[in-house]
Design an enzyme around this catalytic site. Sequence first.
Site, short mmCIF file in Angstrom:
data_model
loop_
_atom_site.label_atom_id
_atom_site.label_comp_id
_atom_site.label_asym_id
_atom_site.label_seq_id
_atom_site.Cartn_x
_atom_site.Cartn_y
_atom_site.Cartn_z
N ASP A 1 -42.42 -22.65 -54.90
CA ASP A 1 -41.81 -23.86 -55.46
C ASP A 1 -42.59 -24.33 -56.70
O ASP A 1 -43.75 -24.70 -56.59
CB ASP A 1 -41.84 -25.00 -54.43
N ARG B 1 -37.15 -32.33 -59.01
CA ARG B 1 -36.00 -31.47 -59.32
C ARG B 1 -34.93 -32.29 -60.03
O ARG B 1 -34.86 -33.52 -59.92
CB ARG B 1 -35.39 -30.89 -58.03
N TYR C 1 -34.94 -13.46 -56.51
CA TYR C 1 -33.65 -14.08 -56.79
C TYR C 1 -33.50 -14.37 -58.29
O TYR C 1 -32.51 -13.99 -58.93
CB TYR C 1 -33.49 -15.37 -55.98
N LYS D 1 -30.88 -12.60 -61.19
CA LYS D 1 -29.93 -13.27 -62.09
C LYS D 1 -30.25 -12.96 -63.55
O LYS D 1 -29.34 -12.90 -64.39
CB LYS D 1 -29.95 -14.77 -61.82
N1 UFG Z 1 -37.72 -29.44 -49.81
C1 UFG Z 1 -38.47 -30.05 -48.84
N2 UFG Z 1 -38.10 -29.89 -47.54
C2 UFG Z 1 -37.01 -29.15 -47.18
C3 UFG Z 1 -36.25 -28.53 -48.17
C4 UFG Z 1 -36.63 -28.70 -49.50
O1 UFG Z 1 -39.46 -30.73 -49.12
O2 UFG Z 1 -36.73 -29.03 -45.97
C5 UFG Z 1 -38.12 -29.59 -51.22
C6 UFG Z 1 -38.44 -28.27 -51.89
O3 UFG Z 1 -39.79 -27.95 -51.70
C7 UFG Z 1 -38.11 -28.59 -53.35
C8 UFG Z 1 -36.98 -29.59 -53.26
O4 UFG Z 1 -37.03 -30.12 -51.93
O5 UFG Z 1 -39.19 -29.20 -53.96
C9 UFG Z 1 -35.62 -28.98 -53.49
O6 UFG Z 1 -35.49 -27.84 -52.65
P1 UFG Z 1 -34.12 -27.07 -52.43
O7 UFG Z 1 -34.39 -26.00 -51.41
O8 UFG Z 1 -33.05 -28.07 -52.14
O9 UFG Z 1 -33.81 -26.45 -53.84
P2 UFG Z 1 -34.70 -25.49 -54.76
O10 UFG Z 1 -35.20 -26.31 -55.90
O11 UFG Z 1 -35.72 -24.76 -53.99
O12 UFG Z 1 -33.67 -24.38 -55.20
C10 UFG Z 1 -32.40 -24.67 -55.74
C11 UFG Z 1 -31.46 -23.50 -55.44
C12 UFG Z 1 -31.94 -22.26 -56.12
C13 UFG Z 1 -32.16 -22.51 -57.58
C14 UFG Z 1 -33.03 -23.71 -57.81
C15 UFG Z 1 -33.10 -24.03 -59.26
O13 UFG Z 1 -31.39 -23.28 -54.03
O14 UFG Z 1 -30.97 -21.25 -55.95
O15 UFG Z 1 -32.50 -24.84 -57.12
O16 UFG Z 1 -33.67 -25.27 -59.48
F1 UFG Z 1 -32.74 -21.44 -58.14
#
Ligand code: UFG
Length: 332
Positions: A284, A222, A142, A146
């Site tokens: 992650d 984050r 992904y 981009k």
């Molecule tokens: N998390 C959990 N449990 C869950 C879902 C998420 O612990 O059920 C954690 C993840 O491990 C991560 C954090 O919560 O540490 C945030 O996870 P998200 O899935 O909400 O978001 P991401 O950081 O993985 O990804 C998002 C967007 C991406 C982008 C990224 C950039 O979905 O497209 O932010 O920071 F690239």
Amino acid sequence: MARYLVTGGAGYVGSHTVLALRDRGDEVVVLDDLSKGHAAALPAGVALVRGRCGDPAALDAAFAQGPFEAVLHFAALSLVGDSMREPMRYLRENLGNTAAVAEAAAKAGCRKFVLSSTAALFGFPDRVPIDEEAALAPASAYGESKLFCERALAWAEQVHGLRFATLRYFNAAGADPQGRAGEDHEPETHLVPLAIDAALGLRGQLTVFGTDYPTPDGTCIRDYVHVSDLADAHLRVLPLLDQRSVRYNLGNGTGYSVREVIETVGRIAGRPVPHGLGPRREGDPAALVASSAKLRAETGWTPRFPALEDIVRTALDWRQAHPQGYRGRAAG
Ligand code: UFG
């Protein structure tokens, strides 16, 4: 007043940007195949061309409704995990669609383009906050897709004179403060809506992905940024495109751990978030926090909702008003 083409305008960040454009009196045409987006997310007065960005007929139909001051290109596949199962699909679709939209824009004489980009460009950064000088080293297909899109736009600039802004979003969250739009993904994978749904009993308990990260409480950090603040950033970069192309990192500059998000959602909802502890999710990074100093200095962007409490409250309000998301709501 101007007229804009917004691809993916029925999606999460796209629909909030459509609202921001309409609120200041602009005209908007949305190109969206509704595979992820929702017609009901579009406010009244917005024309929807239903089709794919890679379909020449759909692009012709959309650009026939111009001329457009700029194209804002949100439509994309955007799940990191999915991209590792189907990397070629991500690379093909995201790059192909961006190239197709940029080419159609140039052909139609529209030479301003805003791209939804991502913090996933930076992979596993060795320090935070992350500014625009940080190494580009995507750790997922992904993120790579981009980066390809950003590079494609540099060619469109060189050959077609198209000016572009790429905005590397960190973690979009929250909902329109007036309750007109919110987050409704199927499947939902993002932390804030999953934690809210767990607190409200709309779905099962949340799993914390990893508690052994090198962070103060062991969970990932984050930078959660309000989706309406993301939308506002798109409006603020548009005038710069009269002069030059720009690239900005877009976040609040403050990091919160998964445990802090869970605690905040529980406090704002008035009910604890049922959760269990699980292993790390592959791919992650431990911490992603933006430096948006450049964006702030060059555009005057200041987030209206930098506090995690406000981000969560708007998301919670929308979810309580729409426990089934957009399902069952009429368009417009
Ligand atoms: N998390 C959990 N449990 C869950 C879902 C998420 O612990 O059920 C954690 C993840 O491990 C991560 C954090 O919560 O540490 C945030 O996870 P998200 O899935 O909400 O978001 P991401 O950081 O993985 O990804 C998002 C967007 C991406 C982008 C990224 C950039 O979905 O497209 O932010 O920071 F690239």
